[in-house]
Design a protein around this motif. Sequence first.
Motif, PDB file in Angstrom:
ATOM      1  N   ASN A  64     -58.530  15.272  17.536  1.00 22.76           N
ATOM      2  CA  ASN A  64     -57.317  15.136  18.347  1.00 22.76           C
ATOM      3  C   ASN A  64     -57.647  15.134  19.843  1.00 22.76           C
ATOM      4  OD1 ASN A  64     -58.031  17.931  17.630  1.00 22.76           O
ATOM      5  ND2 ASN A  64     -56.350  18.519  18.991  1.00 22.76           N
TER       6      ASN A  64
ATOM      7  N   GLU B 206     -55.690  26.308  14.583  1.00 26.83           N
ATOM      8  CA  GLU B 206     -54.582  26.109  13.645  1.00 26.83           C
ATOM      9  C   GLU B 206     -53.959  24.731  13.786  1.00 26.83           C
ATOM     10  OE1 GLU B 206     -50.352  28.310  12.417  1.00 26.83           O
ATOM     11  OE2 GLU B 206     -51.619  29.109  14.036  1.00 26.83           O
ATOM     12  N   PHE B 207     -53.953  24.205  15.016  1.00 25.80           N
ATOM     13  CA  PHE B 207     -53.304  22.914  15.264  1.00 25.80           C
ATOM     14  C   PHE B 207     -54.309  21.873  15.750  1.00 25.80           C
ATOM     15  CE2 PHE B 207     -50.169  26.286  16.099  1.00 25.80           C
ATOM     16  CZ  PHE B 207     -49.246  25.983  15.108  1.00 25.80           C
ATOM     17  N   GLY B 208     -55.482  21.866  15.173  1.00 23.01           N
ATOM     18  CA  GLY B 208     -56.514  20.933  15.589  1.00 23.01           C
ATOM     19  C   GLY B 208     -57.537  21.611  16.479  1.00 23.01           C
ATOM     20  N   TYR B 209     -58.340  20.810  17.144  1.00 29.16           N
ATOM     21  CA  TYR B 209     -59.407  21.363  17.975  1.00 29.16           C
ATOM     22  C   TYR B 209     -58.877  21.811  19.333  1.00 29.16           C
ATOM     23  CZ  TYR B 209     -63.325  20.395  14.905  1.00 29.16           C
ATOM     24  OH  TYR B 209     -64.210  20.429  13.864  1.00 29.16           O
TER      25      TYR B 209
END
Length: 376
Positions: A227, A273-276
Amino acid sequence: MYAQLKTIAVSFLETFSKGLYMNFGKALNLAAGLLILVAFLLLACGGEKFPLPQQPEEGGGSTIVSDTTYIQLRPVWDAAAGYSLNQPQDILIGREPLIYVADTGNDRILMLDLAGNILGQSQTVDNPVALTQDSKLNLLIVTDSNKIHRINLTAVQHQIAAAPVELVFEEVDNPDRRYTAIAALLTSTQGRGTISYFVTATGGDKNDNQVLIFPEGFQVRVPDAINLEANGLGILSASSPSGITALRDFSGDFIFCMIGQNSFKVQWLTPGEFGYAARLNPAAGNFDLFAIDKFAQPEDIALDSEGNIYVIDAELNYLFKFSAAGEEQQSFGRAGAGEKQFQNPRGVAFFDQTLYVADTGNNRIVRFKLSTDISQ
């Protein structure tokens, strides 16, 4: 000291004798006091023969220098030493351990042992620019195209000259994309180690600038992308990414560099938790790693066993060293072909307290021993 003891002993005997004619209790008290004094003097006298134990120095007496001095090793692996390298762009220390050089101008991969003896060369691989190993110790190679090749060493008992060169992936839907670097990523799933691959990519379209993720078998038509903002200027963006390395601690972290118009040309990312997300973020501190105009053309990254970060810059002809906290340490380099000089260097690797640099423009591999190796 012994004369003093003799005098005290005589005094003790005289006092004790007087105790027979005077108050016995007083004489006994005086004698006891003299005995205590004798014991004290005996300890003082014996101190020369039986010294009290000393407090040990911290660290067992060893001094560990926090910074680094680099000792260039001889011989340099160049034409004069019998190495016919032509624009080498990457170097890999395998898990065997053996050394592999992407000898780009000669369209081959060279295999060496740690002493620098040439063990063989691969069959033709057009324009190899970066390489890594898979779980079976085969070589995976990107060739400045939209393809990934494998040199199948396990098929021929690690004899690289006989190993077939196989195409394992081609991004047929995007023929203009170019892969510039590759790194193996170790992760842990349900208690078992698994491996996947990060690949940096550029191309004519701005969306080609990405860090891609491939599964071990490369059984995908379109790879997933991290991302990141394609062609962005800040953190969590990719602008002509050029090099990448992955941590070997099962964390999923990786560090990559880029040569495009980005203010932060080296970035350390970690899965969340929501990508890198950024492991080191310039908003959280004054990190040397994020100083404006610190880098010009960073091409490759290596990590040592302490988590220090090494970045090779092709335009500055410079090797940077940073701590795991992003603080710059001893760095060096300038243009030239002499000691601690480079010409358009493109690759860097670390193994056993030694740094290896692919000094591309000088057609050589140079090695530096780190002086902080206290076992020397």
